[in-house]
Design an enzyme around this catalytic site. Structure first.
Site, PDB file in Angstrom:
ATOM      1  CG  ASN A  13      -1.719   1.230   1.405  1.00 42.22           C
ATOM      2  OD1 ASN A  13      -1.795   2.050   0.481  1.00 42.22           O
ATOM      3  ND2 ASN A  13      -2.349   1.387   2.564  1.00 42.22           N
ATOM      4  CD1 TRP A  14       4.080   1.315  -2.572  1.00 35.91           C
ATOM      5  CD2 TRP A  14       4.101   2.405  -4.550  1.00 35.91           C
ATOM      6  NE1 TRP A  14       5.068   0.757  -3.356  1.00 35.91           N
ATOM      7  CE2 TRP A  14       5.107   1.411  -4.569  1.00 35.91           C
ATOM      8  CE3 TRP A  14       3.927   3.210  -5.673  1.00 35.91           C
ATOM      9  CZ2 TRP A  14       5.941   1.205  -5.670  1.00 35.91           C
ATOM     10  CZ3 TRP A  14       4.755   3.005  -6.774  1.00 35.91           C
ATOM     11  CH2 TRP A  14       5.749   2.015  -6.761  1.00 35.91           C
ATOM     12  CE  LYS A  15      -0.276   3.288   4.716  1.00 33.08           C
ATOM     13  NZ  LYS A  15      -0.315   3.393   6.153  1.00 33.08           N
ATOM     14  CG  HIS A  99      -6.044   1.998   4.888  1.00 29.43           C
ATOM     15  ND1 HIS A  99      -5.643   2.946   5.791  1.00 29.43           N
ATOM     16  CD2 HIS A  99      -5.038   1.092   4.808  1.00 29.43           C
ATOM     17  CE1 HIS A  99      -4.435   2.630   6.240  1.00 29.43           C
ATOM     18  NE2 HIS A  99      -4.042   1.507   5.656  1.00 29.43           N
ATOM     19  CD  GLU A 101      -3.172   5.555   6.594  1.00 29.70           C
ATOM     20  OE1 GLU A 101      -3.072   5.644   5.361  1.00 29.70           O
ATOM     21  OE2 GLU A 101      -2.311   5.003   7.318  1.00 29.70           O
ATOM     22  CD  GLU A 171      -3.887  -2.531   7.043  1.00 30.49           C
ATOM     23  OE1 GLU A 171      -2.751  -2.767   6.627  1.00 30.49           O
ATOM     24  OE2 GLU A 171      -4.491  -1.472   6.795  1.00 30.49           O
ATOM     25  N   GLY A 177       1.851   2.062  10.782  1.00 31.21           N
ATOM     26  CA  GLY A 177       2.831   3.144  10.675  1.00 31.21           C
ATOM     27  C   GLY A 177       3.478   3.525  11.999  1.00 31.21           C
ATOM     28  CB  SER A 217       4.552  -2.070  12.021  1.00 28.94           C
ATOM     29  OG  SER A 217       4.130  -0.737  12.240  1.00 28.94           O
ATOM     30  N   GLY A 238       2.548  -1.196   4.276  1.00 32.58           N
ATOM     31  CA  GLY A 238       2.679   0.223   3.963  1.00 32.58           C
ATOM     32  C   GLY A 238       4.142   0.603   3.809  1.00 32.58           C
ATOM     33  N   GLY A 239       4.752   1.050   4.890  1.00 32.12           N
ATOM     34  CA  GLY A 239       6.125   1.572   4.881  1.00 32.12           C
ATOM     35  C   GLY A 239       7.122   0.683   4.147  1.00 32.12           C
TER      36      GLY A 239
HETATM   37  P1  PGA Z   1       2.423   0.083   7.669  1.00 30.77           P
HETATM   38  O1  PGA Z   1       1.005   0.364   6.960  1.00 30.77           O
HETATM   39  O2  PGA Z   1       2.940  -1.205   7.111  1.00 30.77           O
HETATM   40  O3  PGA Z   1       3.268   1.264   7.319  1.00 30.77           O
HETATM   41  O4  PGA Z   1       2.145  -0.015   9.144  1.00 30.77           O
HETATM   42  C1  PGA Z   1       0.110  -0.662   6.720  1.00 30.77           C
HETATM   43  C2  PGA Z   1      -1.144  -0.123   6.078  1.00 30.77           C
HETATM   44  O5  PGA Z   1      -1.566   0.991   6.443  1.00 30.77           O
HETATM   45  O6  PGA Z   1      -1.738  -0.768   5.202  1.00 30.77           O
END
Ligand code: PGA
Length: 260
Positions: A13-15, A99, A101, A171, A177, A217, A238-239
């Site tokens: 997930n590149w956001k 998600h 967010e 999640e 994050g 994470s 994500g990261g």
């Molecule tokens: P993260 O993000 O791996 O940076 O914790 C995961 C996500 O939001 O899908």
């Protein structure tokens, strides 16, 4: 993972990161580090404007392009929205919905997420439906009730045939994050619980076939243990998905033997 019954999926997930010009070099570096034989589907969910670049660049690296959000509407006067048919048209095969967010910053609720999942299914895109509890909910021992509600609401009106195209991503909000990963046991417990919720609605066979991912994470260090859990069929990352070498290490962690 249990690859006998279901597909392992590593989805990035590149956001709201990266630029279109960075897609090709990223894929080249990823390809150089990826194992030759495939033990999972590798998906990268980019901002909608980069999906077409990902389709093109990802082709011979066998990376599947995905998006991060979609409109619940089919088409029409919805300025700024992108429809499921438009995503399908440029080659998106997966799309994240719900998600945390989007729930947090865009006020998305479970009904909207259900509508978006249905819009994707109608366009032939596999929704990756995200669910997860806050730290407060976990501390109040409400995790499973909350997640069961989210899963039921997201899948409402989706039949067993369409369920085969759905992926669930667990999640925990407190792990996204933050560098705080759920322990493998915590993540397994909830993913097992999600499968039990699905089993109650659809029965044993469809529940056994649904891929459930863990996200929060996940990284090159902890992926092996998380993916070794029987009900964790992959990751939403994500990261670490912004770093080709780290992401490829997570892909490699799907090579382990299935457990149940
Ligand atoms: P993260 O993000 O791996 O940076 O914790 C995961 C996500 O939001 O899908």
């Amino acid at each position: 993972m249990n690859k006998k019954y279901r597909k392992a999926i590593i989805a990035g997930n590149w956001k709201m990161n990266m630029l279109s010009s960075g897609v090709k070099p990223f894929i080249e570096e990823l390809k150089a580090n990826m194992p030759k034989s495939k033990t999972c589907d590798v998906v990268l969910c980019t901002p909608a404007v980069m999906v077409a670049n990902m389709v093109k660049a990802g082709k011979d690296a066998k990376v599947i392009a995905g998006a991060q959000d979609v409109s619940k509407y089919e088409k029409g006067a919805y300025t700024g929205e992108v429809s499921a048919a438009q995503l399908a048209d440029i080659g998106a095969k997966y799309c994240i919905v719900g998600h945390s967010e989007r729930r947090q910053y865009h006020g998305e609720d479970d009904m909207l997420i259900n509508a978006k999942a249905k819009a994707l299914l109608a366009a032939g895109i596999n929704p990756i439906i995200c669910v997860g509890e806050s730290l407060e909910q976990r501390e109040m021992d409400l995790t499973m009730e909350h997640i069961a509600y989210q899963v039921k609401a997201a899948l409402s009106g989706i039949d067993a045939t369409a369920l085969r195209h759905c992926v669930i991503a667990y999640e925990p909000i407190w792990a996204i994050g933050t560098g705080k990963t759920a322990t493998a046991a915590q993540a397994q417990e909830v993913c097992e619980g999600i499968r039990a919720v699905i089993r109650k609605i659809y029965g044993a066979r469809p529940a056994r076939a649904v891929s459930i991912l863990y996200g929060g994470s996940m990284n090159a260090k902890n992926a092996f243990e998380l993916l070794g859990q029987p009900d964790i069929d992959g990751g939403l990352i994500g990261g670490a998905s912004l770093k080709p070498v780290d992401f490829s290490e997570i892909v490699k962690a799907t090579a382990q033997d299935a457990k149940e």
